[in-house]
Structure formats: structure tokens, C-alpha cells
Design a protein around this motif. Structure first.
Motif, PDB file in Angstrom:
ATOM      1  N   ARG A 198      -1.770  24.602  56.953  1.00  0.00           N
ATOM      2  CA  ARG A 198      -0.997  25.208  58.047  1.00  0.00           C
ATOM      3  C   ARG A 198      -1.844  25.294  59.325  1.00  0.00           C
ATOM      4  N   ILE A 199      -3.075  25.760  59.165  1.00  0.00           N
ATOM      5  CA  ILE A 199      -3.971  25.891  60.314  1.00  0.00           C
ATOM      6  C   ILE A 199      -4.265  24.531  60.923  1.00  0.00           C
ATOM      7  N   ARG A 200      -4.443  23.533  60.066  1.00  0.00           N
ATOM      8  CA  ARG A 200      -4.691  22.178  60.558  1.00  0.00           C
ATOM      9  C   ARG A 200      -3.521  21.686  61.411  1.00  0.00           C
ATOM     10  N   GLY A 201      -2.315  22.007  60.972  1.00  0.00           N
ATOM     11  CA  GLY A 201      -1.127  21.638  61.753  1.00  0.00           C
ATOM     12  C   GLY A 201      -1.076  22.358  63.090  1.00  0.00           C
ATOM     13  N   VAL A 202      -1.447  23.661  63.073  1.00  0.00           N
ATOM     14  CA  VAL A 202      -1.476  24.432  64.316  1.00  0.00           C
ATOM     15  C   VAL A 202      -2.498  23.836  65.280  1.00  0.00           C
ATOM     16  N   LYS A 203      -3.677  23.475  64.758  1.00  0.00           N
ATOM     17  CA  LYS A 203      -4.714  22.877  65.595  1.00  0.00           C
ATOM     18  C   LYS A 203      -4.211  21.597  66.262  1.00  0.00           C
ATOM     19  N   LYS A 204      -3.525  20.793  65.485  1.00  0.00           N
ATOM     20  CA  LYS A 204      -3.005  19.526  66.012  1.00  0.00           C
ATOM     21  C   LYS A 204      -1.981  19.775  67.110  1.00  0.00           C
ATOM     22  N   GLU A 205      -1.059  20.712  66.862  1.00  0.00           N
ATOM     23  CA  GLU A 205      -0.010  20.991  67.838  1.00  0.00           C
ATOM     24  C   GLU A 205      -0.569  21.637  69.097  1.00  0.00           C
ATOM     25  N   GLU A 206      -1.514  22.571  68.934  1.00  0.00           N
ATOM     26  CA  GLU A 206      -2.106  23.238  70.091  1.00  0.00           C
ATOM     27  C   GLU A 206      -2.935  22.268  70.940  1.00  0.00           C
ATOM     28  N   SER A 207      -3.658  21.375  70.267  1.00  0.00           N
ATOM     29  CA  SER A 207      -4.425  20.362  71.007  1.00  0.00           C
ATOM     30  C   SER A 207      -3.487  19.482  71.810  1.00  0.00           C
ATOM     31  N   LYS A 208      -2.367  19.118  71.201  1.00  0.00           N
ATOM     32  CA  LYS A 208      -1.373  18.279  71.880  1.00  0.00           C
ATOM     33  C   LYS A 208      -0.754  19.028  73.056  1.00  0.00           C
ATOM     34  N   ARG A 209      -0.374  20.293  72.837  1.00  0.00           N
ATOM     35  CA  ARG A 209       0.223  21.094  73.914  1.00  0.00           C
ATOM     36  C   ARG A 209      -0.720  21.240  75.102  1.00  0.00           C
ATOM     37  N   PHE A 210      -1.975  21.513  74.802  1.00  0.00           N
ATOM     38  CA  PHE A 210      -2.950  21.834  75.833  1.00  0.00           C
ATOM     39  C   PHE A 210      -3.441  20.591  76.569  1.00  0.00           C
ATOM     40  N   PHE A 211      -3.860  19.576  75.804  1.00  0.00           N
ATOM     41  CA  PHE A 211      -4.590  18.451  76.411  1.00  0.00           C
ATOM     42  C   PHE A 211      -3.775  17.180  76.595  1.00  0.00           C
ATOM     43  N   LYS A 212      -2.644  17.035  75.877  1.00  0.00           N
ATOM     44  CA  LYS A 212      -1.849  15.825  76.059  1.00  0.00           C
ATOM     45  C   LYS A 212      -0.751  16.010  77.092  1.00  0.00           C
ATOM     46  N   ASN A 213      -0.758  17.162  77.725  1.00  0.00           N
ATOM     47  CA  ASN A 213       0.043  17.429  78.912  1.00  0.00           C
ATOM     48  C   ASN A 213      -0.929  17.661  80.062  1.00  0.00           C
ATOM     49  N   PRO A 214      -0.476  17.599  81.312  1.00  0.00           N
ATOM     50  CA  PRO A 214      -1.402  17.788  82.428  1.00  0.00           C
ATOM     51  C   PRO A 214      -2.143  19.126  82.353  1.00  0.00           C
ATOM     52  N   PHE A 215      -3.447  19.082  82.587  1.00  0.00           N
ATOM     53  CA  PHE A 215      -4.251  20.308  82.606  1.00  0.00           C
ATOM     54  C   PHE A 215      -5.254  20.243  83.753  1.00  0.00           C
ATOM     55  N   TYR A 216      -5.628  21.422  84.222  1.00  0.00           N
ATOM     56  CA  TYR A 216      -6.691  21.509  85.224  1.00  0.00           C
ATOM     57  C   TYR A 216      -8.036  21.387  84.521  1.00  0.00           C
ATOM     58  N   LEU A 217      -8.950  20.645  85.129  1.00  0.00           N
ATOM     59  CA  LEU A 217     -10.331  20.597  84.666  1.00  0.00           C
ATOM     60  C   LEU A 217     -11.187  21.079  85.827  1.00  0.00           C
ATOM     61  N   ILE A 218     -11.910  22.172  85.598  1.00  0.00           N
ATOM     62  CA  ILE A 218     -12.640  22.849  86.658  1.00  0.00           C
ATOM     63  C   ILE A 218     -14.111  22.937  86.278  1.00  0.00           C
ATOM     64  N   GLY A 219     -14.969  22.358  87.103  1.00  0.00           N
ATOM     65  CA  GLY A 219     -16.406  22.423  86.872  1.00  0.00           C
ATOM     66  C   GLY A 219     -17.088  23.207  87.974  1.00  0.00           C
ATOM     67  N   ILE A 220     -18.175  23.881  87.627  1.00  0.00           N
ATOM     68  CA  ILE A 220     -18.948  24.595  88.639  1.00  0.00           C
ATOM     69  C   ILE A 220     -20.422  24.256  88.453  1.00  0.00           C
ATOM     70  N   ASP A 221     -21.106  23.873  89.546  1.00  0.00           N
ATOM     71  CA  ASP A 221     -22.515  23.483  89.468  1.00  0.00           C
ATOM     72  C   ASP A 221     -23.396  24.597  90.014  1.00  0.00           C
ATOM     73  N   ASP A 222     -24.696  24.350  90.138  1.00  0.00           N
ATOM     74  CA  ASP A 222     -25.554  25.443  90.581  1.00  0.00           C
ATOM     75  C   ASP A 222     -25.583  25.611  92.099  1.00  0.00           C
ATOM     76  N   TYR A 223     -24.777  24.827  92.821  1.00  0.00           N
ATOM     77  CA  TYR A 223     -24.501  25.139  94.217  1.00  0.00           C
ATOM     78  C   TYR A 223     -23.345  26.139  94.307  1.00  0.00           C
ATOM     79  N   LYS A 224     -22.724  26.422  93.157  1.00  0.00           N
ATOM     80  CA  LYS A 224     -21.540  27.283  93.047  1.00  0.00           C
ATOM     81  C   LYS A 224     -20.316  26.623  93.675  1.00  0.00           C
TER      82      LYS A 224
END
Length: 322
Positions: A198-224
Motif C-alpha cells: 500500500r505504501i509503495r503505491g502511495v509513494k508512486k502516486e505521490e511522486s507522480k502528483r508532485f513531479f510529473k506535473n509542473p513544479f517550482y524548483l527553487i535554489g539558493i546559493d551563498d550570495y543568497k
């Protein structure tokens, strides 16, 4: 003129005039012409006490940092000959006094320096840099899946108990095998396996929901500074970044402050409040969890490919609104 040399959103008229009057302008101009690099600004020239000049950080137009450039004076007693200097962490000579020296190419002739950059393949292509940044998302995928629970199938059966089960399954004799099967133990183990599935199925679905749809990717460096883009994964692996493939919805752009990206302000405000009383990494005005983590309340994954540097980032990802 500003847009020719400086990143979008960076540089003032005074800074542009200072650049135009500087000795390093010819090198900046060549890198802009041949590699489409832009100036982010002046930065501390750490590691080179022989010059009191700051260097200029240069980036691809999407804000990915590539190199630092500056000039110094050489030439014996008079010390009057101009030397062009180029440094990048994506290149290192086999020999040098230290890491600073190995990463730096110097020449009193601009044409010679540019020839070395080309001949040695020093300039890391934008696509390679993009891949190295976006594919660190595998760490975010891993953090998300870990937060869903343990999906490993483990049991406490002894080898003799497994022997009995195999013999019963195949209709063979269990004579001489000491342990009898404990049916409660079998049932409990089966329940554990069902929960793991069951958990494996949840992991698969959540990964698909989160990352296989558009998502923001935000990075911050040491210049802030913030590096913000929108992406969608077309193939996901939490173990092997080479198997991750992505689609660019909105390319990275470098921002000095989160106020320059209003649509993320509400999330960043909640994030700041959520972590201001917790142990965290304070990166400018943002507070990041100390370790890779998925925060269900924020619906955000936090992850680190390395410590933030002039070139590397701490990362967070969160789904775009639907």
C-alpha cells in the motif's frame, strides 16, 4: 547596453560604467560574444591575495553561474603587464599550487586565453549545467517517498521456518524439521507485506502528483540569490539521476530577492514562519530544514546536492497551482 552585458535584473548604470572603464572589459566582451555569458556583478576574489581587484561573476542568461574573471598586473620589477584571469570550478588543470590555481587560466594575451578555453573544452555547456541542477530532484523524490513510510518487505522468519513453508508449498515432507509454523506470525507478516504494498503505491502516486506535473524548483546559493524555474519530470528515479528526464516549463532565472517573484511570496512566508522556531539553515531571509525533508504542511521537498557555494545551491521543490 545594460542588457548586453548584465543579467536581467542585475547591474546599475554606475556599475555598467565601471565595467566599461575596466581592464577586464575585453575578456567580458569575448565571453559574452562567444558563449553568451552575462555579468551578475562584482564578487570577492577569494584566494588571490596578489590582487586587490574584485572579480566579475559571469553566468548563462538563465542565471547559472559559470566563471569569474578579473585582471592583474605581472612583469617582474615594474609589474606593469596586464594579465587576464579566468576561473571556473568546472575545469581544473592537472598541476597547480592549490585548487584556486588549478581552476584558473591566465594569459597576458586575450586571444591565447580564449584559445585555451576552446581547445581544452573549459566552458561547460548550458545543457550540462541544467541537467546537473534539475536532476538533483532525485534527492527531492527520495525525501518525498521516505516521508510516506517504510515499504521494505522484511520478516523475522528463521531459515528452518522458511524451509517448512517451502516444503508445505511444494507438498514435500517436513519430517526432521524442528519448528512448526506459527500461523499468527505468518498472518502478521502478511499484513506487514500488504501495508508495504500500500505504501509503495502511495509513494508512486505521490511522486507522480508532485513531479510529473509542473513544479517550482527553487535554489539558493551563498550570495543568497534565488534561482527559480518551472519543470515537469517525464521520467523519475530516486536512485539514478541519469534516468531522470525533464521538460522545461519555465527556464531558470536568477533573482536577488523573493519579492521579485510574487507568486511564491505566500509559500515563502509560511515557510519562514514554520521554521523560525526550529533548528534550520538560515539562508538569507529563508529558513531551510537542516536535512533532506518533505514537509507535508507546505507540500514542499527540501534537498541538498552539496553545501551552498557561489555555484551550488540548496534546493526546494513544490507543485505549481493547478
Amino acid at each position: 547596453m545594460m542588457s548586453r552585458y548584465y543579467l536581467d535584473g542585475f547591474g546599475t548604470e554606475d556599475e555598467l560604467n565601471e565595467l566599461l572603464a575596466s581592464d577586464v572589459l575585453p575578456l567580458v566582451r569575448e565571453l559574452q560574444f562567444k558563449y553568451d555569458l552575462k555579468v551578475m556583478g562584482k564578487v570577492m576574489n577569494v584566494g588571490y591575495p596578489q590582487t586587490d581587484k574584485d572579480s566579475y561573476m559571469m553566468c548563462y542568461p538563465n542565471g547559472l553561474a559559470v566563471c569569474k574573471v578579473w585582471t592583474t598586473k605581472v612583469g617582474g620589477v615594474k609589474n606593469d603587464q596586464l594579465e587576464y584571469c579566468f576561473r571556473s570550478p568546472y575545469y581544473a588543470k592537472s598541476r597547480g599550487q592549490d585548487q584556486n590555481d588549478r581552476e584558473t587560466i591566465r594569459s597576458t594575451k586575450l586571444s591565447s586565453l580564449m584559445a585555451v578555453l576552446k581547445r581544452q573544452g573549459v566552458m561547460r555547456p548550458k545543457k550540462d549545467l541544467m541537467d546537473s541542477k534539475v536532476k538533483t530532484v532525485r534527492l527531492g523524490v527520495s525525501a518525498l517517498r521516505k516521508a510516506m513510510g517504510d515499504s521494505d518487505k522484511q520478516n523475522a522468519f528463521t531459515t528452518d521456518e522458511i524451509h517448512v513453508m517451502l516444503a508445505n508449498l511444494l507438498g514435500e515432507s517436513t519430517d526432521g524439521i524442528i519448528p512448526a509454523l506459527d500461523l499468527n506470525k505468518c498472518k502478521n507478516t502478511l499484513d506487514i507485506y500488504k501495508e508495504a504494498d500500500r505504501i509503495r503505491g502511495v509513494k508512486k502516486e505521490e511522486s507522480k502528483r508532485f513531479f510529473k506535473n509542473p513544479f517550482y524548483l527553487i535554489g539558493i546559493d551563498d550570495y543568497k540569490h534565488l534561482l527559480i524555474g518551472k519543470f515537469k519530470m517525464t521520467a523519475i528515479s530516486s536512485n539514478d539521476s541519469s534516468k531522470n528526464e525533464y521538460e522545461i516549463i519555465e527556464d531558470f532565472k536568477r533573482y536577488k530577492t523573493i519579492e521579485e517573484y510574487p507568486e511564491l511570496l505566500p509559500l515563502m512566508t509560511m515557510m519562514k514562519v514554520s521554521y523560525e522556531t526550529k533548528e534550520c539553515r538560515r539562508l538569507g531571509v529563508l529558513n531551510f530544514p537542516i536535512q533532506d525533508k518533505y514537509d507535508e504542511g507546505l507540500d514542499a521537498a527540501f534537498f541538498y546536492g552539496s553545501q551552498p557555494t557561489n555555484y551550488e545551491h540548496s534546493w526546494m521543490a513544490t507543485p505549481c497551482p493547478t
